[in-house]
Design an enzyme around this catalytic site. Structure first.
Site, PDB file in Angstrom:
ATOM      1  N   HIS A   7     -21.340  12.854 -25.661  1.00 42.00           N
ATOM      2  CA  HIS A   7     -21.055  11.971 -26.802  1.00 42.00           C
ATOM      3  C   HIS A   7     -20.874  10.509 -26.398  1.00 42.00           C
ATOM      4  O   HIS A   7     -21.124   9.620 -27.195  1.00 42.00           O
ATOM      5  CB  HIS A   7     -19.838  12.470 -27.583  1.00 42.00           C
ATOM      6  CG  HIS A   7     -18.545  12.376 -26.860  1.00 42.00           C
ATOM      7  ND1 HIS A   7     -18.250  13.162 -25.772  1.00 42.00           N
ATOM      8  CD2 HIS A   7     -17.473  11.571 -27.030  1.00 42.00           C
ATOM      9  CE1 HIS A   7     -17.043  12.848 -25.333  1.00 42.00           C
ATOM     10  NE2 HIS A   7     -16.553  11.890 -26.076  1.00 42.00           N
TER      11      HIS A   7
ATOM     12  N   LYS B 213      -1.716   6.659 -23.593  1.00 44.33           N
ATOM     13  CA  LYS B 213      -1.318   6.975 -24.969  1.00 44.33           C
ATOM     14  C   LYS B 213       0.182   6.697 -25.132  1.00 44.33           C
ATOM     15  O   LYS B 213       0.588   5.574 -25.338  1.00 44.33           O
ATOM     16  CB  LYS B 213      -1.650   8.439 -25.294  1.00 44.33           C
ATOM     17  CG  LYS B 213      -3.135   8.689 -25.568  1.00 44.33           C
ATOM     18  CD  LYS B 213      -3.911   8.907 -24.325  1.00 44.33           C
ATOM     19  CE  LYS B 213      -5.295   9.426 -24.601  1.00 44.33           C
ATOM     20  NZ  LYS B 213      -6.094   9.492 -23.383  1.00 44.33           N
TER      21      LYS B 213
ATOM     22  N   PHE C 291      -8.678  19.358 -24.576  1.00 40.18           N
ATOM     23  CA  PHE C 291      -9.367  18.090 -24.801  1.00 40.18           C
ATOM     24  C   PHE C 291     -10.703  18.100 -24.048  1.00 40.18           C
ATOM     25  O   PHE C 291     -10.870  18.854 -23.093  1.00 40.18           O
ATOM     26  CB  PHE C 291      -8.490  16.912 -24.337  1.00 40.18           C
ATOM     27  CG  PHE C 291      -9.135  15.591 -24.656  1.00 40.18           C
ATOM     28  CD1 PHE C 291      -9.345  15.205 -25.969  1.00 40.18           C
ATOM     29  CD2 PHE C 291      -9.574  14.753 -23.642  1.00 40.18           C
ATOM     30  CE1 PHE C 291      -9.975  14.007 -26.265  1.00 40.18           C
ATOM     31  CE2 PHE C 291     -10.203  13.544 -23.940  1.00 40.18           C
ATOM     32  CZ  PHE C 291     -10.404  13.176 -25.252  1.00 40.18           C
ATOM     33  N   ASP C 292     -11.650  17.263 -24.480  1.00 38.40           N
ATOM     34  CA  ASP C 292     -13.010  17.361 -23.922  1.00 38.40           C
ATOM     35  C   ASP C 292     -13.086  17.086 -22.421  1.00 38.40           C
ATOM     36  O   ASP C 292     -13.862  17.736 -21.711  1.00 38.40           O
ATOM     37  CB  ASP C 292     -14.014  16.489 -24.693  1.00 38.40           C
ATOM     38  CG  ASP C 292     -13.670  15.020 -24.660  1.00 38.40           C
ATOM     39  OD1 ASP C 292     -12.476  14.710 -24.652  1.00 38.40           O
ATOM     40  OD2 ASP C 292     -14.586  14.184 -24.651  1.00 38.40           O
TER      41      ASP C 292
ATOM     42  N   TYR D  81       0.836  -1.207   0.000  1.00 34.95           N
ATOM     43  CA  TYR D  81       0.000   0.000   0.000  1.00 34.95           C
ATOM     44  C   TYR D  81       0.872   1.259   0.000  1.00 34.95           C
ATOM     45  O   TYR D  81       0.579   2.235  -0.676  1.00 34.95           O
ATOM     46  CB  TYR D  81      -0.901  -0.005   1.240  1.00 34.95           C
ATOM     47  CG  TYR D  81      -1.990   1.040   1.214  1.00 34.95           C
ATOM     48  CD1 TYR D  81      -3.286   0.698   0.805  1.00 34.95           C
ATOM     49  CD2 TYR D  81      -1.748   2.354   1.593  1.00 34.95           C
ATOM     50  CE1 TYR D  81      -4.299   1.644   0.776  1.00 34.95           C
ATOM     51  CE2 TYR D  81      -2.745   3.310   1.564  1.00 34.95           C
ATOM     52  CZ  TYR D  81      -4.026   2.947   1.164  1.00 34.95           C
ATOM     53  OH  TYR D  81      -5.023   3.886   1.130  1.00 34.95           O
TER      54      TYR D  81
ATOM     55  N   ALA E  49      -0.473  13.838 -22.897  1.00 41.05           N
ATOM     56  CA  ALA E  49      -0.846  12.480 -23.313  1.00 41.05           C
ATOM     57  C   ALA E  49       0.019  11.973 -24.472  1.00 41.05           C
ATOM     58  O   ALA E  49       0.396  10.817 -24.508  1.00 41.05           O
ATOM     59  CB  ALA E  49      -2.319  12.452 -23.688  1.00 41.05           C
TER      60      ALA E  49
ATOM     61  N   ASP F 267      -0.709  19.320 -21.021  1.00 43.57           N
ATOM     62  CA  ASP F 267      -1.488  18.086 -21.099  1.00 43.57           C
ATOM     63  C   ASP F 267      -0.684  17.197 -22.041  1.00 43.57           C
ATOM     64  O   ASP F 267      -0.655  17.398 -23.248  1.00 43.57           O
ATOM     65  CB  ASP F 267      -2.884  18.397 -21.643  1.00 43.57           C
ATOM     66  CG  ASP F 267      -3.704  17.144 -21.889  1.00 43.57           C
ATOM     67  OD1 ASP F 267      -3.126  16.044 -21.855  1.00 43.57           O
ATOM     68  OD2 ASP F 267      -4.914  17.262 -22.136  1.00 43.57           O
TER      69      ASP F 267
HETATM   70  N1  F0G Z   1      -5.860  14.820 -22.594  1.00 43.18           N
HETATM   71  C1  F0G Z   1      -5.837  14.441 -23.885  1.00 43.18           C
HETATM   72  C2  F0G Z   1      -5.107  15.257 -24.895  1.00 43.18           C
HETATM   73  C3  F0G Z   1      -6.505  13.278 -24.266  1.00 43.18           C
HETATM   74  O1  F0G Z   1      -6.490  12.907 -25.541  1.00 43.18           O
HETATM   75  C4  F0G Z   1      -7.182  12.519 -23.284  1.00 43.18           C
HETATM   76  C5  F0G Z   1      -7.890  11.303 -23.632  1.00 43.18           C
HETATM   77  C6  F0G Z   1      -7.157  12.957 -21.956  1.00 43.18           C
HETATM   78  C7  F0G Z   1      -6.487  14.123 -21.661  1.00 43.18           C
HETATM   79  C8  F0G Z   1      -7.842  12.210 -20.854  1.00 43.18           C
HETATM   80  O2  F0G Z   1      -7.162  11.054 -20.557  1.00 43.18           O
HETATM   81  O3  F0G Z   1      -8.704   9.174 -21.176  1.00 43.18           O
HETATM   82  O4  F0G Z   1      -6.750   8.822 -19.675  1.00 43.18           O
HETATM   83  O5  F0G Z   1      -8.726  10.062 -18.884  1.00 43.18           O
HETATM   84  N2  F0G Z   1      -8.142  10.969 -24.802  1.00 43.18           N
HETATM   85  C9  F0G Z   1      -8.763   9.758 -25.259  1.00 43.18           C
HETATM   86  C10 F0G Z   1      -8.955   9.862 -26.731  1.00 43.18           C
HETATM   87  C11 F0G Z   1      -9.983   9.354 -24.518  1.00 43.18           C
HETATM   88  O6  F0G Z   1      -9.624   8.964 -27.298  1.00 43.18           O
HETATM   89  O7  F0G Z   1      -8.430  10.765 -27.368  1.00 43.18           O
HETATM   90  P1  F0G Z   1      -7.878   9.702 -20.041  1.00 43.18           P
END
Ligand code: F0G
Length: 459
Positions: A450, A258, A124-125, A72, A217, A215
């Protein structure tokens, strides 16, 4: 004879995938309420819904998993990950989270309050969702070139410094907790940000005393593009470029699903110990103790290894070449796509693909449904559905780009699969004039609709 390009890996485990009939797919997509997220994966032949968590782990990652320390607190896996993160990114402090949006949740709980403004490049969304959930606002400062899909520009993810400065001038410093720069910029088509731009953003932010977060990813794909396209970095190794990139940020959020090629995981990197300590409280509340934050020991081990593999030049070259291989076939046929090709995906410009459909009928989603019916290929809409309604007016937001994204999982499909996808897109393109009706919403969630929206065909 010059030796041709070939992948920098070979396969050890395979998974069967099944082709279906057109009749089956017409039935399945109707049952799924024309929402590609509602399809069973067994009903999909080639799954390009996302490159997130869908990559193939290496033999070294699998073997690292067997050495996971599930204690843990104080697990060796935590320290292994900490070392890898500091080594690759240069950030001294980090908090693990179960995925990227959890990193956003923890960071924004620490930094953002109601009424705040978060400028950035096409957030990102989930990032925007977490900002708006806190009754704060995301302001898009992406360069205009990004919205012209046919325009060639090496860094369509760049921040427009004029737009950013206007925001920094307009609002008091107390209302701008951070600037969020997404590398690569997913929403504008997997487009990179140059080091030159990162440096300029950092300098400008410094003048207004505002921290910059990345960000991250797809930070490694961003670094590859910098090596290929930014003259000053063409002879620099990827990891050196990565260091130079992160030197322009005060912190980072990471969806490790990613570029770190794991199926689940994320983290936040900090330069400031004070901020790290503040954020630790939210990690403990939302994710778990700060030594694992939503990840198991074996997951942290695989992630530590993945950070190294994801920043190897040979791997990145294979990856980006495959995406471009698909992109070139589509472009050569005259299919409108975001150009240059993205790092993780090809983005089809749905408005130009189906110019006869009104924007109210969810053009990119309609194209996604047609492509699924054509070949069992699943893409994802990056358009009006994803853009959600305006939180104040509740009206549909119509983004400048209405895209169907074909995201390529890492180390998963061969170029034969890419040929198949290209043929399916071409077949839909050839019959595009017959597609005269789009989709309408039957049911939707108030935010991030979506994922769960239910649709029907407009008759
Ligand atoms: N930031 C970016 C640029 C992303 O593309 C994503 C996720 C996230 C943050 C959030 O990360 O999914 O690990 O919680 N993108 C995926 C996509 C879902 O299909 O582009 P997460």
């Amino acid at each position: 004879m010059e030796l041709p390009f070939a992948e920098s890996y070979k396969m050890k485990t395979v998974e069967h995938i099944r082709r279906s009939t057109r009749e089956e797919r017409i039935r399945w997509i109707k049952e799924a309420r024309y929402n590609l997220f509602n399809l069973r994966s067994s009903h999909v032949f080639i799954d390009l819904l996302t490159d997130s968590g869908t990559g193939a782990m290496s033999d070294k990652q699998w073997s690292a998993m067997m050495l996971g320390d599930e204690s843990y607190a104080g697990a060796s896996s935590y320290y292994k990950l900490k070392e890898a993160i500091t080594d690759i990114t240069g950030f001294d402090y980090f908090l693990p989270t179960h995925q990227g949006r959890a990193a956003e949740n923890v960071l924004f709980s620490t930094m953002i309050k109601e009424g705040d403004i978060v400028p950035g490049n096409s957030h990102f969304d989930t990032t925007k969702g977490h900002i708006e959930f806190r009754k704060a606002h995301a302001i898009d400062c992406t360069i205009d070139e990004a919205f012209h899909t046919e325009l060639d520009h090496p860094f369509k993810g760049n921040v427009d410094l004029g737009k950013l400065e206007a925001v920094l001038k307009k609002y008091p410093k107390e209302r701008i907790p951070l600037i969020m720069v997404t590398i690569t910029c997913n929403s504008s088509g997997g487009q990179p940000v140059s080091i030159e731009n990162m440096k300029a953003v950092k300098k400008l932010a410094g003048q207004y005393d505002i921290p910059v977060f990345f960000d991250s990813a797809r930070f490694a794909e961003n670094a590859y593009f910098i090596k290929m396209r930014e003259e000053a970095f063409k002879d620099k190794p990827i990891r050196e470029i990565v260091h130079e990139m992160f030197a322009q940020a005060d912190g980072m959020t990471m969806s490790s699903k990613k570029d770190a090629i794991v199926n689940m995981g994320g983290f936040i990197g900090f330069r400031s110990r004070e901020l790290f300590e503040k954020a630790s409280m939210f990690t403990i509340m939302f994710e778990g103790f700060i030594n694992y934050g939503g990840m198991s020991g074996r997951d942290m081990n695989a992630l530590a290894q993945g950070l190294y593999e994801g920043t190897e030049f040979d791997y990145l070259e294979t990856r980006i070449n495959q995406v471009a291989y698909l992109g070139k076939q589509l472009r050569d046929y005259g299919i409108p796509i975001q150009y240059p090709y993205g790092g993780h995906a090809i983005f089809i410009d749905a408005k130009r693909f189906l110019p006869n459909l009104p924007k109210e009928e969810f053009v990119a989603q309609t194209l996604g449904v047609e492509l699924y019916i054509e070949g069992g290929v699943r893409g994802v809409e990056i358009g009006t559905l994803l853009a959600d309604r305006d939180p104040d007016t509740r009206k549909n937001r119509y983004p400048e780009l209405e895209l169907l994204r074909l995201a390529i999982p890492r180390r998963v499909y061969t170029n034969n699969h890419m040929d198949y996808v290209a043929a399916a897109v071409i077949n839909v393109f050839d019959r595009r004039r017959e597609i005269t009706k789009g989709l309408k919403i039957l049911k939707e969630a108030p935010i991030m609709r979506h994922f769960t929206v239910e649709l029907d065909r407009v008759r």
